[in-house]
Write a protein that holds these residues in place. Structure first.
Motif, short mmCIF file in Angstrom:
data_model
loop_
_atom_site.label_atom_id
_atom_site.label_comp_id
_atom_site.label_asym_id
_atom_site.label_seq_id
_atom_site.Cartn_x
_atom_site.Cartn_y
_atom_site.Cartn_z
N GLN A 50 9.35 5.52 -6.45
CA GLN A 50 9.60 4.47 -7.47
C GLN A 50 10.42 3.26 -7.63
N GLU A 51 11.78 3.93 -7.25
CA GLU A 51 13.08 2.91 -7.33
C GLU A 51 12.86 1.80 -6.20
N GLY A 106 0.94 -1.06 0.08
CA GLY A 106 -0.11 -0.04 0.04
C GLY A 106 0.81 1.17 -0.01
N LEU A 107 0.06 2.38 -0.25
CA LEU A 107 0.88 3.65 -0.06
C LEU A 107 1.55 3.71 1.46
N PRO A 113 1.00 11.99 8.48
CA PRO A 113 1.26 12.90 7.14
C PRO A 113 0.21 12.16 6.27
N THR A 114 -0.92 12.74 5.30
CA THR A 114 -1.24 12.48 4.55
C THR A 114 -0.96 12.21 3.01
N TYR A 115 -1.22 11.31 2.19
CA TYR A 115 -0.65 11.11 0.88
C TYR A 115 -1.29 11.94 0.13
N LYS A 116 -0.65 12.68 -0.96
CA LYS A 116 -1.39 13.63 -1.52
C LYS A 116 -2.31 14.67 -1.03
N CYS A 142 5.80 2.75 -0.47
CA CYS A 142 6.53 3.54 -1.26
C CYS A 142 5.42 4.71 -2.12
N SER A 143 6.26 5.97 -1.88
CA SER A 143 5.59 7.08 -2.41
C SER A 143 5.78 6.96 -3.93
#
Ligand code: GTP
Ligand code: MG
Length: 354
Positions: free
Chosen positions: A78-79, A7-8, A107-110, A70-71
C-alpha cells in the motif's frame, strides 16, 4: 502523451512494456518505474513517403511508463502504491494489465487467476485513492470556511464540487462521469484524479489463447485488448525477418502490439493530422475536435499566432487522386479558416504570416 501500465504484481506489465517499446527489462533490477517511447504505426506515412522521398519521416509517439506492481493486501505494498501515485496521476491514459495466463512458476495474486476480479480490485483502489484526496481536501476546506477569508466564495464553490465528487466516488462512480462541466474539470484538474483519466484494460492471456477475443465484461474501460504479453515480447525482440515465420508457427495473423498502440491513441481522444514535403513527412497528434489554428500550434506557437489559412486535403482523397497535383485538379484541396475542425488523416499546409 503518457500511458501508464499499472496492475497487480506479476500481471505482465514489464513483459508488455518490452512488447511495445522493444526494450528488454532486467528482472533482477530494482522495481522502479521506467519510461519508453513508442512510435504510433501509421501506414499513411508510407504512401506520403513514396510521393516525396523526404529526408525525415516522423511518426506520432506515446511515452509508456512501466509502473511496478504493488500488492494491495499488505501495508508495504500500500505504501509503495501511494509512493507511485503522483507519477500515475500525471498519465493521460491508464492501462490496467490483468493476468489471465497460466504459468506455474509465477505466483498468483490471492491464489487465483481471475482477470475480472483483479481488474475490479484495481478499480476499487483507484476509487479509494481519489476518495482519499477528495476527503482530505473537503475536511481542510470545512475548517477554513469556518473563518471568513478573502477566498471564501472560491472555497465554497470548490467545497460544493468536491462534495458532489465524494458522493459519486462513494457510489463507485468515476469522476469522469461526475465532472461533466468543463469549468468544473479545470478547477479540479490539479488534483490529478485517477478516475478521470481514460482507462484501457489489457487481459494478458495464455499463449494458446492469443488471438482470441474473450469478451470479458469490464466496466469503465474505453477498450479491452486480449493478448499474450510473453508472445508479444518475443516478437518485439526478434529480427524483422524472423517475425513472419514465428507468427505463422503460432497461427497468428499479426502481432497485437500495433492494435494496442492504436487503441491507446484513440482512448486518449487523439487523432493525427499529416504534413508532407521534401524535408519531412509527419504525423502530428491532436485532440479530436481541435481547430485548424490549434493544430497549427502543435507545429509552432508562432505559426498559430500568424495563422492565415490551412490548405487541406483528406488523405483518402489524395490517394484517390494519386498526388497533390491530381487532388488540386479534382477540386479536393480546400481552403479552411481558423475554426475548421481537423479530421483524422487531414493533410494540412498552414499558411502563416510567421
Ligand atoms: N506464460 C506467461 N507468462 C507470462 C506472461 N506475461 C508475463 N509472464 C511471466 O510472469 C512473470 C511476471 O511478469 P512481469 O512482466 O515481470 O510482470 P509485472 O507485472 O511487470 O510484475 P511486477 O512489476 O513485479 O508487478 C514473468 O516471469 C513473466 O515471464 C504471459 O503472457 N504468459
Ligand atoms: Mg514489472
Amino acid at each position: 502523451m503518457k500511458a501508464a501500465l499499472i496492475g497487480l504484481p506479476q500481471s505482465g506489465k514489464s513483459t508488455l512494456f518490452t512488447s511495445v517499446t522493444g526494450l528488454s527489462v532486467d528482472p533482477y533490477a530494482q522495481p522502479e518505474p521506467r519510461t519508453g517511447v513508442v512510435h504510433v504505426p501509421d501506414p499513411r506515412l508510407a504512401y506520403l513517403t513514396e510521393l516525396y522521398n523526404p529526408k525525415k519521416i516522423t511518426e506520432a509517439t506515446i511515452d509508456f511508463i512501466d509502473v511496478p506492481g504493488c500488492s494491495l493486501d499488505d501495508s508495504s505494498g500500500q505504501e509503495n502504491w501511494r509512493r507511485l501515485l503522483p507519477l500515475v496521476r500525471q498519465a493521460d491514459l491508464l492501462v490496467v494489465v490483468v493476468r489471465a495466463f497460466e504459468n506455474a512458476s509465477v505466483p498468483t495474486y490471492k491464489n487465483r487467476i481471475d482477470a475480472v476480479a483483479d481488474f475490479s480490485a484495481m478499480w476499487d483502489e483507484m476509487i479509494f485513492a481519489d476518495l482519499d484526496t477528495v476527503t482530505t481536501r473537503v475536511e481542510r476546506l470545512e475548517k477554513s470556511l469556518k473563518k471568513p477569508t478573502k477566498t471564501q466564495d472560491q472555497e465554497k464553490k470548490e467545497h460544493g464540487l468536491l462534495v458532489k465528487c465524494r458522493e459519486a466516488l462513494e457510489a463507485g462512480l468515476p469522476l469522469a462521469d461526475a465532472l461533466t462541466n468543463e469549468d468544473d474539470r479545470k478547477q479540479l484538474s490539479s488534483f490529478g484524479f485517477l478516475t478521470e483519466i481514460p482507462l484501457l484494460c489489457v487481459v494478458n492471456v495464455s499463449d494458446d489463447k492469443a488471438g482470441e477475443d474473450l469478451a470479458f465484461d469490464l466496466p469503465h474501460v474505453e477498450a479491452c485488448v486480449y493478448l499474450s504479453a510473453s508472445i508479444e515480447s518475443e516478437i518485439a525482440l526478434l529480427d524483422e525477418a524472423d517475425r513472419a515465420d514465428f507468427l505463422e508457427d503460432l497461427g497468428l495473423g499479426a502481432p497485437a502490439r500495433d492494435r494496442l498502440i492504436r487503441e491507446c491513441y484513440r482512448a486518449c481522444g487523439l487523432i493525427s493530422f499529416l504534413t508532407m514535403g521534401v524535408d519531412e513527412v509527419r504525423a502530428w497528434p491532436v485532440k479530436s475536435g481541435s481547430s485548424a489554428v490549434q493544430a497549427s500550434g502543435k507545429i509552432h506557437t508562432d505559426i498559430a499566432q500568424g495563422f492565415i489559412r490551412a490548405e487541406t486535403v483528406a488523405y483518402d482523397d489524395l490517394v484517390a487522386c494519386k498526388d497533390m497535383k491530381g487532388a488540386k485538379a479534382a477540386g479536393k484541396v480546400r481552403k479552411e479558416g481558423k475554426n475548421y475542425v481537423v479530421a483524422d488523416g487531414d493533410i494540412l499546409n498552414i499558411l502563416s504570416s510567421a
